[in-house]
Design a protein around this motif. Structure first.
Motif, PDB file in Angstrom:
ATOM      1  N   UNK A 134       0.828  -1.210   0.000  1.00 29.25           N
ATOM      2  CA  UNK A 134       0.000   0.000   0.000  1.00 29.25           C
ATOM      3  C   UNK A 134       0.867   1.267   0.000  1.00 29.25           C
ATOM      4  N   UNK A 135       0.315   2.332  -0.524  1.00 31.08           N
ATOM      5  CA  UNK A 135       1.010   3.611  -0.635  1.00 31.08           C
ATOM      6  C   UNK A 135       0.934   4.340   0.704  1.00 31.08           C
ATOM      7  N   UNK A 136       1.967   4.181   1.501  1.00 34.41           N
ATOM      8  CA  UNK A 136       2.034   4.811   2.821  1.00 34.41           C
ATOM      9  C   UNK A 136       3.289   5.682   2.852  1.00 34.41           C
ATOM     10  N   UNK A 137       3.150   6.918   3.309  1.00 30.17           N
ATOM     11  CA  UNK A 137       4.261   7.869   3.382  1.00 30.17           C
ATOM     12  C   UNK A 137       4.404   8.389   4.807  1.00 30.17           C
ATOM     13  N   UNK A 138       5.638   8.774   5.148  1.00 35.54           N
ATOM     14  CA  UNK A 138       5.935   9.273   6.490  1.00 35.54           C
ATOM     15  C   UNK A 138       6.640  10.621   6.377  1.00 35.54           C
ATOM     16  N   UNK A 139       6.142  11.608   7.120  1.00 35.17           N
ATOM     17  CA  UNK A 139       6.786  12.919   7.246  1.00 35.17           C
ATOM     18  C   UNK A 139       7.209  13.100   8.696  1.00 35.17           C
ATOM     19  N   UNK A 140       8.381  13.725   8.905  1.00 35.32           N
ATOM     20  CA  UNK A 140       8.882  13.940  10.260  1.00 35.32           C
ATOM     21  C   UNK A 140       9.300  15.394  10.413  1.00 35.32           C
ATOM     22  N   UNK A 169       2.732  -8.293   5.577  1.00 38.54           N
ATOM     23  CA  UNK A 169       3.522  -7.190   6.136  1.00 38.54           C
ATOM     24  C   UNK A 169       4.303  -6.474   5.028  1.00 38.54           C
ATOM     25  N   UNK A 170       4.592  -5.217   5.262  1.00 42.89           N
ATOM     26  CA  UNK A 170       5.426  -4.443   4.346  1.00 42.89           C
ATOM     27  C   UNK A 170       6.163  -3.383   5.146  1.00 42.89           C
ATOM     28  N   UNK A 171       7.267  -2.931   4.601  1.00 37.57           N
ATOM     29  CA  UNK A 171       8.099  -1.920   5.263  1.00 37.57           C
ATOM     30  C   UNK A 171       7.834  -0.545   4.654  1.00 37.57           C
ATOM     31  N   UNK A 172       7.829   0.459   5.500  1.00 37.05           N
ATOM     32  CA  UNK A 172       7.745   1.850   5.067  1.00 37.05           C
ATOM     33  C   UNK A 172       9.017   2.533   5.547  1.00 37.05           C
ATOM     34  N   UNK A 173       9.868   2.932   4.614  1.00 39.80           N
ATOM     35  CA  UNK A 173      11.116   3.594   4.992  1.00 39.80           C
ATOM     36  C   UNK A 173      10.852   5.008   5.489  1.00 39.80           C
ATOM     37  N   UNK A 174      11.645   5.416   6.461  1.00 44.66           N
ATOM     38  CA  UNK A 174      11.598   6.785   6.974  1.00 44.66           C
ATOM     39  C   UNK A 174      12.930   7.419   6.597  1.00 44.66           C
ATOM     40  N   UNK A 175      12.862   8.403   5.713  1.00 45.53           N
ATOM     41  CA  UNK A 175      14.076   9.046   5.217  1.00 45.53           C
ATOM     42  C   UNK A 175      14.844   9.714   6.358  1.00 45.53           C
ATOM     43  N   UNK A 176      16.160   9.761   6.195  1.00 45.44           N
ATOM     44  CA  UNK A 176      17.011  10.397   7.194  1.00 45.44           C
ATOM     45  C   UNK A 176      16.590  11.852   7.398  1.00 45.44           C
ATOM     46  N   UNK A 177      16.545  12.251   8.670  1.00 47.58           N
ATOM     47  CA  UNK A 177      16.292  13.652   8.981  1.00 47.58           C
ATOM     48  C   UNK A 177      17.284  14.103  10.034  1.00 47.58           C
ATOM     49  N   UNK A 178      17.465  15.400  10.093  1.00 46.98           N
ATOM     50  CA  UNK A 178      18.500  15.994  10.931  1.00 46.98           C
ATOM     51  C   UNK A 178      17.912  16.511  12.234  1.00 46.98           C
ATOM     52  N   UNK A 179      18.607  16.225  13.323  1.00 45.74           N
ATOM     53  CA  UNK A 179      18.320  16.841  14.615  1.00 45.74           C
ATOM     54  C   UNK A 179      19.421  17.869  14.818  1.00 45.74           C
ATOM     55  N   UNK A 180      19.064  19.145  14.891  1.00 46.75           N
ATOM     56  CA  UNK A 180      20.121  20.143  15.094  1.00 46.75           C
ATOM     57  C   UNK A 180      19.586  21.337  15.864  1.00 46.75           C
ATOM     58  N   UNK A 181      20.472  21.871  16.683  1.00 45.01           N
ATOM     59  CA  UNK A 181      20.142  23.075  17.426  1.00 45.01           C
ATOM     60  C   UNK A 181      20.093  24.243  16.443  1.00 45.01           C
ATOM     61  N   UNK A 182      19.421  25.326  16.801  1.00 46.27           N
ATOM     62  CA  UNK A 182      19.376  26.483  15.894  1.00 46.27           C
ATOM     63  C   UNK A 182      20.783  27.000  15.586  1.00 46.27           C
ATOM     64  N   UNK A 183      20.943  27.551  14.405  1.00 44.91           N
ATOM     65  CA  UNK A 183      22.154  28.224  13.976  1.00 44.91           C
ATOM     66  C   UNK A 183      23.359  27.304  13.773  1.00 44.91           C
ATOM     67  N   UNK A 184      23.109  26.026  13.504  1.00 43.81           N
ATOM     68  CA  UNK A 184      24.220  25.120  13.157  1.00 43.81           C
ATOM     69  C   UNK A 184      24.547  25.309  11.684  1.00 43.81           C
ATOM     70  N   UNK A 185      25.828  25.378  11.374  1.00 41.81           N
ATOM     71  CA  UNK A 185      26.262  25.658   9.999  1.00 41.81           C
ATOM     72  C   UNK A 185      26.319  24.389   9.177  1.00 41.81           C
ATOM     73  N   UNK A 186      26.522  23.235   9.760  1.00 41.38           N
ATOM     74  CA  UNK A 186      26.701  21.957   9.060  1.00 41.38           C
ATOM     75  C   UNK A 186      25.657  21.757   7.988  1.00 41.38           C
TER      76      UNK A 186
END
Length: 129
Positions: free
Chosen positions: A8-14, A112-129
């Protein structure tokens, strides 16, 4: 031989958020919440059964988390509906990354099927990386 049923068409936003008031940089403790929205764009009911998260700390250390459901639930998501929840992660520096997958079940076929969750960044404000 019949064709396999497509997943099934299942999407994940974070959407991550930094919590400065709960963090302690002097103790290498950076607290984040992340709000996850699971969208069921299919014509079938799906149930979220399990989660897998890979958390990469600022130090490079990797933590893997597996568990049943999310936030103590195994939600059933109807066609065209969403399920939203918020959880937390504590990392050892101002920048980290999370990625993962949900194991879901198509309630009609019981496959059963897998739904991938794309990599997302955890960062404090004003990080230059």
């Amino acid at each position: 031989m019949s064709e396999p049923t497509p997943a099934p068409d299942v999407r994940v936003d974070v959407e991550p958020s930094y919590h400065e008031d709960e963090s302690s940089p002097l103790e290498d403790r950076y607290v984040f919440s992340y709000t996850v929205t699971v969208h069921n764009h299919s014509a079938r009911n799906v149930q979220l059964m399990a989660r897998y998260w890979k958390i990469t700390q600022s130090s490079g250390q990797v933590q893997e988390v597996r568990g049943k459901g999310v936030v103590g639930k195994q939600p059933l998501i109807a066609p065209g509906q969403t399920f939203r929840y918020t959880s937390r992660a504590i990392i050892d520096g101002p920048v980290g990354f999370m990625e993962g997958a949900y194991t879901c079940v198509d309630t009609v076929s019981q496959r059963p099927f897998e739904v991938d969750i794309a990599m997302f960044r955890l960062s404090t404000p004003n990080q230059i990386h």
